[in-house]
Write an enzyme that holds these catalytic residues in place. Structure first.
Site, short mmCIF file in Angstrom:
data_model
loop_
_atom_site.label_atom_id
_atom_site.label_comp_id
_atom_site.label_asym_id
_atom_site.label_seq_id
_atom_site.Cartn_x
_atom_site.Cartn_y
_atom_site.Cartn_z
N ARG A 1 0.98 -1.16 -0.08
CA ARG A 1 0.06 0.10 0.05
C ARG A 1 0.99 1.34 0.02
O ARG A 1 0.36 2.34 -0.03
CB ARG A 1 -0.91 0.12 1.12
CG ARG A 1 -1.82 -1.10 1.32
CD ARG A 1 -2.71 -1.05 2.45
NE ARG A 1 -3.80 -0.24 2.53
CZ ARG A 1 -5.31 -0.39 2.15
NH1 ARG A 1 -5.39 -1.54 2.12
NH2 ARG A 1 -6.07 0.57 2.28
N TYR B 1 0.89 4.25 -2.61
CA TYR B 1 -0.31 5.19 -2.45
C TYR B 1 -0.09 6.06 -1.16
O TYR B 1 -0.05 7.23 -1.30
CB TYR B 1 -1.65 4.52 -2.43
CG TYR B 1 -2.74 5.42 -2.17
CD1 TYR B 1 -3.10 5.97 -3.56
CD2 TYR B 1 -3.46 5.44 -1.10
CE1 TYR B 1 -4.50 6.71 -3.45
CE2 TYR B 1 -4.68 6.30 -1.16
CZ TYR B 1 -5.10 7.06 -2.46
OH TYR B 1 -6.22 7.63 -2.04
N VAL C 1 -17.27 -0.89 -1.32
CA VAL C 1 -19.15 -0.37 -1.53
C VAL C 1 -19.51 -0.97 -2.85
O VAL C 1 -20.45 -1.55 -3.08
CB VAL C 1 -19.22 0.89 -1.21
CG1 VAL C 1 -20.63 1.39 -1.36
CG2 VAL C 1 -18.91 1.35 0.31
N THR D 1 -12.87 -1.92 10.49
CA THR D 1 -14.14 -1.00 10.23
C THR D 1 -13.55 0.00 9.19
O THR D 1 -12.41 0.22 8.82
CB THR D 1 -14.41 -0.13 11.58
OG1 THR D 1 -13.10 0.33 11.94
CG2 THR D 1 -14.51 -1.35 12.74
P1 NAD Z 1 -10.97 7.73 -9.25
O1 NAD Z 1 -9.79 6.75 -9.51
O2 NAD Z 1 -12.54 7.41 -9.67
O3 NAD Z 1 -10.40 8.97 -9.86
C1 NAD Z 1 -9.09 9.34 -10.34
C2 NAD Z 1 -8.86 10.07 -11.40
O4 NAD Z 1 -7.44 10.58 -11.64
C3 NAD Z 1 -9.24 8.99 -12.75
O5 NAD Z 1 -10.14 9.77 -13.57
C4 NAD Z 1 -8.13 8.62 -13.28
O6 NAD Z 1 -8.30 8.32 -14.69
C5 NAD Z 1 -7.24 9.86 -12.89
N1 NAD Z 1 -5.92 9.79 -12.99
C6 NAD Z 1 -4.99 8.74 -12.66
N2 NAD Z 1 -3.71 9.07 -12.86
C7 NAD Z 1 -3.65 10.27 -13.64
C8 NAD Z 1 -2.44 10.87 -14.12
N3 NAD Z 1 -1.30 10.37 -14.23
N4 NAD Z 1 -2.73 11.89 -14.98
C9 NAD Z 1 -4.08 12.37 -14.94
N5 NAD Z 1 -5.14 11.63 -14.56
C10 NAD Z 1 -4.80 10.63 -13.66
O7 NAD Z 1 -10.89 7.97 -7.67
P2 NAD Z 1 -11.54 9.00 -6.81
O8 NAD Z 1 -12.22 8.12 -5.68
O9 NAD Z 1 -12.34 9.95 -7.35
O10 NAD Z 1 -10.26 9.83 -6.13
C11 NAD Z 1 -10.11 10.98 -6.42
C12 NAD Z 1 -9.06 11.74 -5.39
O11 NAD Z 1 -9.53 11.50 -4.14
C13 NAD Z 1 -7.70 10.67 -5.61
O12 NAD Z 1 -6.71 11.73 -5.44
C14 NAD Z 1 -7.85 9.78 -4.20
O13 NAD Z 1 -6.67 9.62 -3.87
C15 NAD Z 1 -8.63 10.91 -3.38
N6 NAD Z 1 -9.34 10.06 -2.47
C16 NAD Z 1 -10.27 9.64 -2.76
C17 NAD Z 1 -11.06 8.74 -1.62
C18 NAD Z 1 -12.13 7.95 -1.90
O14 NAD Z 1 -12.79 7.21 -1.04
N7 NAD Z 1 -13.15 8.12 -3.10
C19 NAD Z 1 -10.46 8.87 -0.34
C20 NAD Z 1 -9.25 9.25 0.01
C21 NAD Z 1 -8.50 10.17 -1.20
N1 UDP Z 2 -12.81 -5.40 1.41
C1 UDP Z 2 -13.42 -6.52 1.28
N2 UDP Z 2 -14.11 -6.99 0.21
C2 UDP Z 2 -13.95 -6.31 -1.10
C3 UDP Z 2 -13.23 -5.32 -1.18
C4 UDP Z 2 -12.51 -4.84 -0.07
O1 UDP Z 2 -13.57 -7.11 2.53
O2 UDP Z 2 -14.26 -7.11 -1.90
C5 UDP Z 2 -12.26 -4.70 2.57
C6 UDP Z 2 -10.77 -4.31 2.43
O3 UDP Z 2 -10.02 -5.43 2.98
C7 UDP Z 2 -10.70 -3.29 3.40
C8 UDP Z 2 -12.21 -2.39 3.38
O4 UDP Z 2 -13.18 -3.47 2.89
O5 UDP Z 2 -10.64 -3.52 4.83
C9 UDP Z 2 -12.30 -1.20 2.56
O6 UDP Z 2 -11.47 -1.56 1.30
P1 UDP Z 2 -11.34 -0.72 0.06
O7 UDP Z 2 -10.59 -1.15 -0.98
O8 UDP Z 2 -12.72 -0.08 -0.25
O9 UDP Z 2 -10.53 0.70 0.78
P2 UDP Z 2 -9.52 1.25 2.01
O10 UDP Z 2 -10.10 1.63 3.02
O11 UDP Z 2 -8.79 -0.34 2.13
O12 UDP Z 2 -8.44 1.62 1.05
#
Ligand code: NAD
Ligand code: UDP
Length: 320
Positions: free
Chosen positions: A148, A151, A194, A216
């Protein structure tokens, strides 16, 4: 914001064709901004933004953010980065490059054009947290060499760069740490919990719980999150964050599975698979800072948000 069409503020959304980025572009257009959506379509999809393409205030740029970009803008939301563990581990070196070189390129742009720039950071900077719930002061517990890390450490380094550009070059920064967010326009094969569980439940396939499901997470609905991000961008210049954005209601993954089976009337059974290494055991945001500084807290309960998300996936699965 200026109301004259010639001096509308120009906003760049990187990752604008992704799940959160597309909701953000839509909301900013509704608020009267000119929006440039930049994406390389790694995890994003053109269909997330099809409905915006007729809008004359909306522009699309296909670009990979590991390369510099030259534009004239007033605000930048930096979301470009795969967010699902499956996708960010697919090409981990590229994930680090996107976070780190992407941050350098975006901060260089912000410095040159004097734009305000918001970084979409993550609860993953806390790693597998030894402190619960997580407050912004906590420095985290990240394995720097695990799967991980591309990231988690990429996002941590991006935060470092944001604060160094702020201290060294006076760049006007805003940093939000987003906790697990869900909603319509998640990719059906995204791999996050989800979307996985809903698609499995709708197809009456086994629901894949990793581990015993006692770990969780706290799930925030996309609309609430977008509201928090925009409030952060609009907050007074002295407040740079980092600030947690997420829903403090905490659920076990097993509870999430049961709730989705119930809401979809699914015949799915539960299948237990091995827990991936370094999978955080607990996660819940302390959002007192967001409440105090932004007057923000989420308003969508899990059941209501899941209902809207299930409706979206039902239409997608049935090909509507
Ligand atoms: P997502 O994967 O749907 O969106 C990411 C977007 O970035 C995509 O459209 C992808 O094509 C684009 N992308 C990836 N690499 C790229 C590059 N090198 N150049 C240009 N575009 C690029 O994910 P998301 O859930 O919409 O997440 C958006 C942002 O929010 C991310 O930075 C993610 O780390 C952050 N974030 C999201 C969550 C969440 O739960 N959704 C949680 C924490 C942080
Ligand atoms: N997870 C799971 N089944 C799945 C995908 C995810 O049990 O099919 C679990 C995963 O191991 C983690 C949590 O759900 O504990 C959230 O996973 P997700 O990949 O959505 O995001 P994370 O918070 O781990 O980045």
């Amino acid at each position: 914001m200026a109301s004259n069409k010639y001096d509308r503020q120009r906003v760049l959304v990187t990752g604008g064709a992704g799940f959160l980025g597309s909701h953000l572009c839509e909301r900013l257009l509704d608020q009267g901004y000119n929006v440039i959506c930049l994406d390389n379509y790694f995890t994003g999809q053109r269909q997330n933004i099809f409905h915006l393409m007729d809008n004359r205030q909306f522009e699309i740029v296909r670009h990979d953010l590991v390369n510099p970009i030259f534009l004239e803008v007033d605000q930048i939301y930096n979301l470009a980065c795969p967010a699902s563990p499956v996708h960010y581990q697919y090409n981990p070196v590229k994930t680090v490059k996107t976070s780190v070189m992407g941050a350098i390129n975006i901060l260089g742009l912000a410095k040159r054009v004097k734009a305000k720039v918001l970084q979409a950071s993550t609860s993953e900077v806390y790693g597998d947290p030894a402190v619960h719930p997580q407050k912004e002061e906590y420095w985290g517990n990240v394995n720097p060499i695990g799967k991980r890390a591309c990231y988690d450490e990429g996002k941590r380094c991006a935060e470092t760069l944001f604060f160094d550009y702020h201290r060294q070059n006076n760049v006007n920064i805003k940093v939000v740490r987003i906790f697990n967010t869900y909603g319509p326009r998640m990719h059906p094969n995204d791999g996050r919990v989800v979307s996985n569980f809903i698609v499995q439940a709708l197809n009456n396939e086994a629901i894949t719980i990793f581990g015993d499901g006692s770990q969780t997470r706290s799930f925030c609905f996309a609309d609430d999150l977008i509201d928090g991000m925009i409030r952060m961008m609009d907050s007074p210049e002295g407040f740079v964050g980092p600030v947690n954005l997420g829903n403090p209601a905490e659920f076990q993954i097993r509870e999430l599975a049961e709730q989705i089976i119930r809401l979809t009337n699914s015949k799915s059974r539960i299948e237990f698979l091995p827990l991936p290494k370094d999978d955080p055991l607990r996660r819940r945001p302390d959002i007192s800072l967001a409440k105090e500084k932004l007057g923000w807290e989420p308003t969508t309960p899990l059941e209501k948000g899941l209902g809207k998300t299930i409706k979206y996936f039902k239409e997608l699965v049935s090909g509507k």
